[in-house]
Design an enzyme around this catalytic site. Structure first.
Site, mmCIF file in Angstrom:
data_model
loop_
_atom_site.group_PDB
_atom_site.id
_atom_site.type_symbol
_atom_site.label_atom_id
_atom_site.label_comp_id
_atom_site.label_asym_id
_atom_site.label_seq_id
_atom_site.Cartn_x
_atom_site.Cartn_y
_atom_site.Cartn_z
ATOM 1 N N LYS A 1 -24.014 -6.026 0.062
ATOM 2 C CA LYS A 1 -24.570 -6.108 -1.293
ATOM 3 C C LYS A 1 -25.965 -5.511 -1.377
ATOM 4 O O LYS A 1 -26.328 -4.897 -2.373
ATOM 5 C CB LYS A 1 -24.573 -7.558 -1.781
ATOM 6 N N LYS B 1 -26.120 -9.145 -5.857
ATOM 7 C CA LYS B 1 -24.762 -9.151 -6.401
ATOM 8 C C LYS B 1 -24.773 -8.950 -7.912
ATOM 9 O O LYS B 1 -23.954 -8.226 -8.468
ATOM 10 C CB LYS B 1 -24.069 -10.471 -6.050
ATOM 11 N N ALA C 1 0.824 -1.215 0.000
ATOM 12 C CA ALA C 1 0.000 0.000 0.000
ATOM 13 C C ALA C 1 0.857 1.265 0.000
ATOM 14 O O ALA C 1 0.392 2.344 -0.360
ATOM 15 C CB ALA C 1 -0.911 0.008 1.217
#
Lengths: 434, 434
Positions: free
Chosen positions: A105, A205, A33
């Protein structure tokens, strides 16, 4: 370099997995990162449970808004679920200029447009890899890996509970109710399994993938849902005989006049790799105009698999957020295209292949009657089986591509024939080869 | 917003595909990248051919260095191949502060360390999605999608030519030489197929994946290569009988004392999804400590599939390169880890399962001799077949995990037995389940 501070809202299975993996692989993650990523605060109703899962060094609160309002928090991770508290805190986090990572979701499928518009306005990133297909980096594939393509369709086995049940029904020849009970016993299905087996979870989804793939608004309310609870062992058997597997398939396809968005039990040729995705595993097959078909496979759920996707988003945000604000496009946000006006097609307008099973009195002319009705409806037959069943016969038909409303009309006529006993079973069939 | 100017070096299959797709899907790509991406210059020896493929509006030259030295070019795309001109121009592009996108697996596998070090020093990005597994965004998956994981192993079917040949050998029971001729006729194999069938191409790609997965330097010179040209139809048949498929598998695995890095014909249980990847398709299976196993599948070669990956890199660079230089980590460059000192293990130190086939005189005590030798070498038997073959017998053995040097020593002893006729065939076997 200064660490990125993460606040977890909801410390259950996924929150615990996220904290665990961030600690275990912290060094690798920091290097990838460019700076450390640390959970500094967590909100959970049960503070003792939270402490167990996140360990020491993390400030705890039972109020998620404390995380959202904490000026030291850079990224809010929403793992509460549902669309009430979760929605409020996500919008508040964005309002406070914080990036958001979520596994929710339902929230994204139902309120994504509002959330992404707000994120775009405030210049923050909302990421949701963990909301679709667990640990498989499929949102990243759709949004970045396949960015050169016009996506033609996306097909997914994206609910582990229903896929486990269908795998068992096929392997053992068992009835749905028996396998559901087994799944509940093993912890693969909830006490109330509706959300999984009736296609809601898969449709959430699929809706998200459809929005990313086609650059359209999320339109969960327009999705067609048909679950697996009415599937009979006989259809699984006939499908196998004809060379197909039955999967609860989410399918979204670009058509000239709109977008198909549907979840239903679907026959897929057994020779397709995706037809062989069994048990609780998930898989998504994407057709792009440049690359052709690519497939992504892996665990669709679980503490560490889902955490893997949450953390992938944390790393992406950490890498991206130092970008010069004047030029930065919040690339993890939704980007509507010129297609944004194409409607989601009603199921009656869908064009695909069909599997039909009917029981008829074994009389002369029955087959002629049935095939004539099909021909009149512009439905041509690809394959057919007829088997005696006592005084009756079972007829199984696989069609070539037909329009659903024509198939429905033909079925209605067939059911009116004197020779027909009971209802016609209709299942969709996808060749998934282009 | 100002466009990103791309210079193509080498306008062949992939260069043409790249120019075509950038034009056809230009609007989508511009929106996803945040700004237009245009090819403004291209270098090719054959200028007429280049003009045909890239169309109008692109400055052409027969000297790739013109592209590299053109101050208006932001990103250089290297599609020449090889490690002479290509290496010079990539290093020069970096020296000139330009980002680089390449499809050149040989270049990255053999000179990646030098190239990435230079890129890191100059703060530019070198991207190579198109160098591994064609259109499948597997480098992105390894480097970003799975960034939360300690990768345990990566297994790949990453050479279409050899996979096509093995699929045909199995489907038709044919001999290698016959299928090779067919593959050459169909254009799936080169006139000199060495690079593909002896594992060089797969080893280049595996080396790159190994470096990204484990954060080690690329070490192509240490990779073990064993191709498919000596594979006999008999072994494919026995493998099938025992429940396995044979694939040219690239395998790189983390071990406490080093990294395995090897390409060889390998038996894989037929029940594994990856064992069913046939024809010219590619697939990569990755085991991560958090997510478990994820698999990526798609076309490993071809003009537009490879272009799809080239363009995905162009979009990534376009999005990333506006990042504040003080904080930007050139994330598409190689990032060495603490593992950088773990050696690539010699093949003799590899631990896996093995398939052995030997021909013996059909005499009493033969089996006892053989199994005793195996036991002495700490090699235990998982499965065995014995079949008469005239006056002889063929014995096929599948072992549990063993160390290669012990297997080699056991084979040497078995070959010295009076009863053994000829050499022992040895193939590696991977269960790929953990």
């Amino acid at each position: 370099m200064k660490a990125i501070n993460v606040g977890l809202c909801g410390v259950g299975t996924v929150g615990g997995g996220t904290a665990t993996v961030l600690k275990r692989n912290g060094e690798e993650i920091a290097r990838r990162a460019g700076r450390p990523i640390v959970v500094t605060m967590a909100a959970n109703r049960d503070l003792d449970r939270a402490r167990e899962l996140v360990g020491e060094g993390v400030a705890l609160t039972d109020n998620a808004m404390d995380v959202v309002n904490n000026p030291d928090i850079d990224i809010v991770v929403e793992l509460i679920g549902g669309t009430t508290i979760a929605k409020d805190l996500v919008l508040a986090a964005i309002e406070n200029g914080k990036h958001v990572v979520t596994a929710n979701k339902k929230l994204i499928a139902e309120y994504g447009n509002e959330i992404f518009a707000k994120a775009q306005e405030k210049g923050v990133i909302v990421a949701f890899e963990a909301a679709v297909a667990g640990g498989i980096p499929v949102i990243k594939a759709l949004r970045e890996g396949l960015t050169a393509n016009k996506i033609e369709w996306v097909a997914g086995i994206i609910n582990g509970t229903s896929n486990f049940i269908l795998t068992e029904m096929r392997d053992k020849g068992s009835a749905f109710a028996d396998v559901l009970a087994e799944a509940q016993h093993l912890g693969y299905a909830e006490a109330d399994p509706t959300f999984d087996i009736e296609g809601h979870d898969a449709a959430h989804k699929l809706t998200i993938m459809s929005a990313i793939a086609f650059g359209i608004p999320v339109q969960f309310d327009k999705a067609y849902l048909e679950g697996i609870s009415k599937l009979e062992a006989a259809d699984i058997k006939y499908a196998a005989e004809l060379g197909y597997r039955i999967k609860l398939l989410g399918m979204t396809r670009r058509r000239p006049n709109g977008i198909e968005l549907r979840v239903s039990p679907t026959l897929i040729p057994a020779s397709r790799l995706i037809a062989n995705v069994d048990g609780v595993m998930n898989s998504v097959l994407v057709k792009g105009d440049a690359v052709g078909a690519t497939m992504y496979y892996g665990p669709g759920a679980g503490a560490e698999p889902t955490a893997s996707s949450v953390i992938a988003d944390l790393v992406d945000i950490t890498r991206l957020h130092t970008a010069d604000p004047e030029h930065r496009v919040p690339h993890l946000a939704f980007q509507p295209t010129a297609m944004a006006n194409l409607p989601i097609l009603p199921i009656t307008e869908v064009e695909t292949c069909y599997y039909l099973r009917l029981t008829v009195k074994d009389l002369p002319g029955v087959l002629a009657d049935v095939t004539t009705i099909l021909a009149e409806g512009q439905i041509s037959v690809d394959a057919m089986l007829q088997k005696p069943a006592g005084d009756s016969a079972e007829i199984v038909i696989v069609t070539h591509t037909a329009v659903e409303k024509n198939v429905n009309a033909a079925i209605a006529k067939i059911e009116l024939l004197q020779s027909t006993i009971g209802k016609v079973v209709k299942l969709r069939l996808e060749h998934l080869n282009g």
